[in-house]
Enzyme design. Structure first.
Site, PDB file in Angstrom:
ATOM      1  N   ASP A 163       0.897  -1.313   0.093  1.00 21.44           N
ATOM      2  CA  ASP A 163      -0.088   0.037   0.010  1.00 21.44           C
ATOM      3  C   ASP A 163       0.878   1.156   0.079  1.00 21.44           C
ATOM      4  O   ASP A 163       1.104   1.823   1.066  1.00 21.44           O
ATOM      5  CB  ASP A 163      -0.997   0.106   1.290  1.00 21.44           C
ATOM      6  CG  ASP A 163      -1.699   1.213   1.198  1.00 21.44           C
ATOM      7  OD1 ASP A 163      -2.104   1.726   0.193  1.00 21.44           O
ATOM      8  OD2 ASP A 163      -1.992   1.549   2.266  1.00 21.44           O
ATOM      9  N   LYS A 195      -2.328   8.043  -1.073  1.00 23.33           N
ATOM     10  CA  LYS A 195      -2.602   6.523  -1.071  1.00 23.33           C
ATOM     11  C   LYS A 195      -3.174   5.903  -2.348  1.00 23.33           C
ATOM     12  O   LYS A 195      -2.382   4.792  -2.649  1.00 23.33           O
ATOM     13  CB  LYS A 195      -3.870   6.097   0.075  1.00 23.33           C
ATOM     14  CG  LYS A 195      -3.367   6.331   1.357  1.00 23.33           C
ATOM     15  CD  LYS A 195      -2.413   5.296   1.859  1.00 23.33           C
ATOM     16  CE  LYS A 195      -2.210   5.380   3.346  1.00 23.33           C
ATOM     17  NZ  LYS A 195      -1.142   4.453   3.770  1.00 23.33           N
ATOM     18  N   ARG A 211       3.706  10.380   2.330  1.00 25.19           N
ATOM     19  CA  ARG A 211       3.541  10.768   3.663  1.00 25.19           C
ATOM     20  C   ARG A 211       3.293  12.195   3.930  1.00 25.19           C
ATOM     21  O   ARG A 211       2.249  12.563   4.610  1.00 25.19           O
ATOM     22  CB  ARG A 211       4.777  10.267   4.553  1.00 25.19           C
ATOM     23  CG  ARG A 211       5.000   8.732   4.603  1.00 25.19           C
ATOM     24  CD  ARG A 211       3.795   8.123   5.311  1.00 25.19           C
ATOM     25  NE  ARG A 211       4.097   6.492   5.271  1.00 25.19           N
ATOM     26  CZ  ARG A 211       2.960   5.665   5.636  1.00 25.19           C
ATOM     27  NH1 ARG A 211       1.884   6.022   5.632  1.00 25.19           N
ATOM     28  NH2 ARG A 211       3.497   4.391   5.763  1.00 25.19           N
ATOM     29  N   GLN A 257      -0.332  12.674   2.355  1.00 31.74           N
ATOM     30  CA  GLN A 257      -1.123  12.135   3.416  1.00 31.74           C
ATOM     31  C   GLN A 257      -1.167  12.950   4.502  1.00 31.74           C
ATOM     32  O   GLN A 257      -2.367  13.413   5.045  1.00 31.74           O
ATOM     33  CB  GLN A 257      -0.639  10.833   3.942  1.00 31.74           C
ATOM     34  CG  GLN A 257      -1.499  10.104   4.589  1.00 31.74           C
ATOM     35  CD  GLN A 257      -0.848   8.729   5.295  1.00 31.74           C
ATOM     36  OE1 GLN A 257       0.298   8.366   4.746  1.00 31.74           O
ATOM     37  NE2 GLN A 257      -1.271   8.062   6.072  1.00 31.74           N
ATOM     38  N   THR A 286      -1.387   0.850  -5.573  1.00 25.11           N
ATOM     39  CA  THR A 286      -1.202  -0.264  -4.839  1.00 25.11           C
ATOM     40  C   THR A 286      -0.823  -1.407  -5.635  1.00 25.11           C
ATOM     41  O   THR A 286      -1.452  -1.608  -6.329  1.00 25.11           O
ATOM     42  CB  THR A 286      -2.761  -0.336  -3.975  1.00 25.11           C
ATOM     43  OG1 THR A 286      -2.882   0.877  -3.592  1.00 25.11           O
ATOM     44  CG2 THR A 286      -2.553  -1.376  -2.992  1.00 25.11           C
TER      45      THR A 286
HETATM   46 CA    CA Z   1      -2.458   0.702   4.628  1.00 18.18          CA
END
Ligand code: CA
Length: 437
Positions: free
Chosen positions: A255, A275, A259, A262, A279
């Site tokens: 995942d 995010k 940062r 986020q 993935t």
């Molecule tokens: Ca996660």
């Protein structure tokens, strides 16, 4: 319950390299194509041989009547996802694993070569095998919905320490609810699909206003994923004791997380663009049946959980996990080793919680475990924790350091279970980070 295909004494007549993740006890499922036949189709794998299940079906080996009366059809195998096959539920995929195991094991059906159906059996079976080097392994499942949980206590504790306060590291809800959020399925990618470093808004502590640019804090998250069969209709719930029947299998999941993006965007609704740019999942889906021998007990849960989250028996799984960073043309560096058994909330509890409000699960839905951090340093599941927010850089073999992930780094997650001389593995999930435009 005995699952015949898991018998550790079974041997195959296919040559299996020592330490292979794919002995005859595994029988995972995936989607493949080859240079000479570009049409995607369903496959399994033993050692370094891929079993073309479309071909196996055409050779008339998969005409199995499942107890419920359902037969497999060519549409289950001549297709670009496992979803059709998964429509037959656990009964169906269990029967399929059993027959594949029977066909390719020593002293299996092969000894009945005198029977008409088994004439030239080995030749016909061998014609369904393709060397792994000649195969492209594709996205295995058409994923409708993707949910990511946050179920490792050490990870939640570490993140709480880094961003809040060690005294109150876990938020008040954490030991009562398997916390999760709805992710995005369109950017779930198969292993080997490289991607560009994302850009976005971020607000460094040194700046009074947000700035726009590429992420400087690109991170991995070491996770596993599970995939469901068709669930119950909207308005119904799946209990912890029913959950196993609804879970088809598992994969490794990375995942990826930016940062800095986020950190600026997540208040108050949670993860979004930090995010959903990529993935990755590993491409051989290992069935829950194949993992059954590796059940283990989970941590004691205190305070007591709500009735609907209680469970009986061993519902955790002992799966060894590791993450590797490989710089361009450089050596592999193992940056962490963890284990799926460290989870506080198990998959049964996650699924029970997810459906307790009547939310309906569908074929091919994907559920991430949440970052899996072990209790000790060296077992943490993200660079955020490994480098302790950049204060303890990881020293690489080439003398360089990593706080987060650099351009042209390849991140690889590997995982396997091992017991009674049988090793059931996932292979790997890997991807290289390319520079932003
Ligand atoms: Ca996660």
């Amino acid at each position: 319950m005995t699952i015949e295909a898991n018998d550790p004494r079974r041997e195959t007549w296919i040559e299996v390299p020592l330490d292979s993740d794919f002995p005859i006890q595994n029988i995972p499922f995936g989607i493949i194509r080859t240079k000479t036949d570009k049409r995607p189709r369903v496959a399994s794998r033993i050692g370094d041989k891929v079993i073309d299940l479309k071909r196996l079906f055409k050779e008339d080996f998969l005409s199995i009547k499942i107890p419920s009366g359902v037969y497999f059809s060519i549409d289950d195998f001549d297709t670009d996802s496992l979803n059709n096959m998964m429509r037959h539920g656990k009964e169906g995929t269990r029967a399929l694993r059993d027959i594949i195991s029977e066909l390719f094991r020593k002293d299996g059906a092969i000894k009945n070569e005198e029977l008409p159906h088994f004439k030239n059996l080995k030749d016909r079976l061998s014609s369904c095998l393709i060397d792994i080097n000649e195969v492209e392994v594709l996205m295995p499942i058409s994923i409708g919905d993707y949910t990511d949980f946050y179920s490792s206590e050490q990870h939640a504790f570490n993140v709480g320490c880094l961003f809040r306060d060690p005294e109150n590291a876990l938020l008040p809800n954490w030991k009562h609810i398997p916390v999760g959020y709805h992710g995005r399925s369109s950017s779930i990618l198969p292993s080997g699909f490289n991607f560009k470093r994302p850009k976005g808004q971020k607000k460094p502590p040194t700046s009074s206003v947000p700035i726009f640019g590429e992420t400087n804090l690109l991170d991995f998250e070491l996770e596993t994923a599970f995939f469901t069969y068709e669930g119950k209709p909207l308005g119904s719930s799946i209990s912890t004791s029913e959950a196993d029947e609804y879970i088809f299998g598992m994969a490794l999941l990375n995942d990826w997380s930016a940062r800095d993006i986020q950190g600026w965007e997540y208040v108050p609704l949670g993860p979004f663009l930090g995010k959903n740019f990529a993935t990755h999942i590993s491409c051989w889906i290992v069935t829950l049946d194949a993992l059954e021998p590796f059940r283990t007990s989970g941590p004691e849960q205190s305070p007591e959980v709500q009735r609907y989250l209680e469970y009986t028996g061993d519902k955790h799984l002992d799966i060894n996990l590791e993450v590797v960073i490989k710089p361009e043309n450089g050596e592999e560096n193992i940056v962490t080793r963890s284990n799926f058994k460290y989870m506080y909330w198990n998959m049964n509890q996650q699924l029970a919680h997810h459906t307790i409000n009547g939310c309906n699960m569908r074929i091919g839905d994907c559920y991430g475990s949440g970052t899996i951090s072990g209790p000790k340093e060296g077992e943490f599941g993200s660079m955020l924790e490994i480098s302790w927010k950049g204060t303890k850089p990881f020293k690489m073999k080439d003398g360089s350091e990593r706080k987060f992930i650099n351009d042209y780094d390849t991140v690889i997650i590997r995982g396997f279970s091992e017991k009674d001389g049988v090793r059931i593995g996932f292979g790997e999930v890997k991807a290289k980070v390319l520079p932003s435009n």
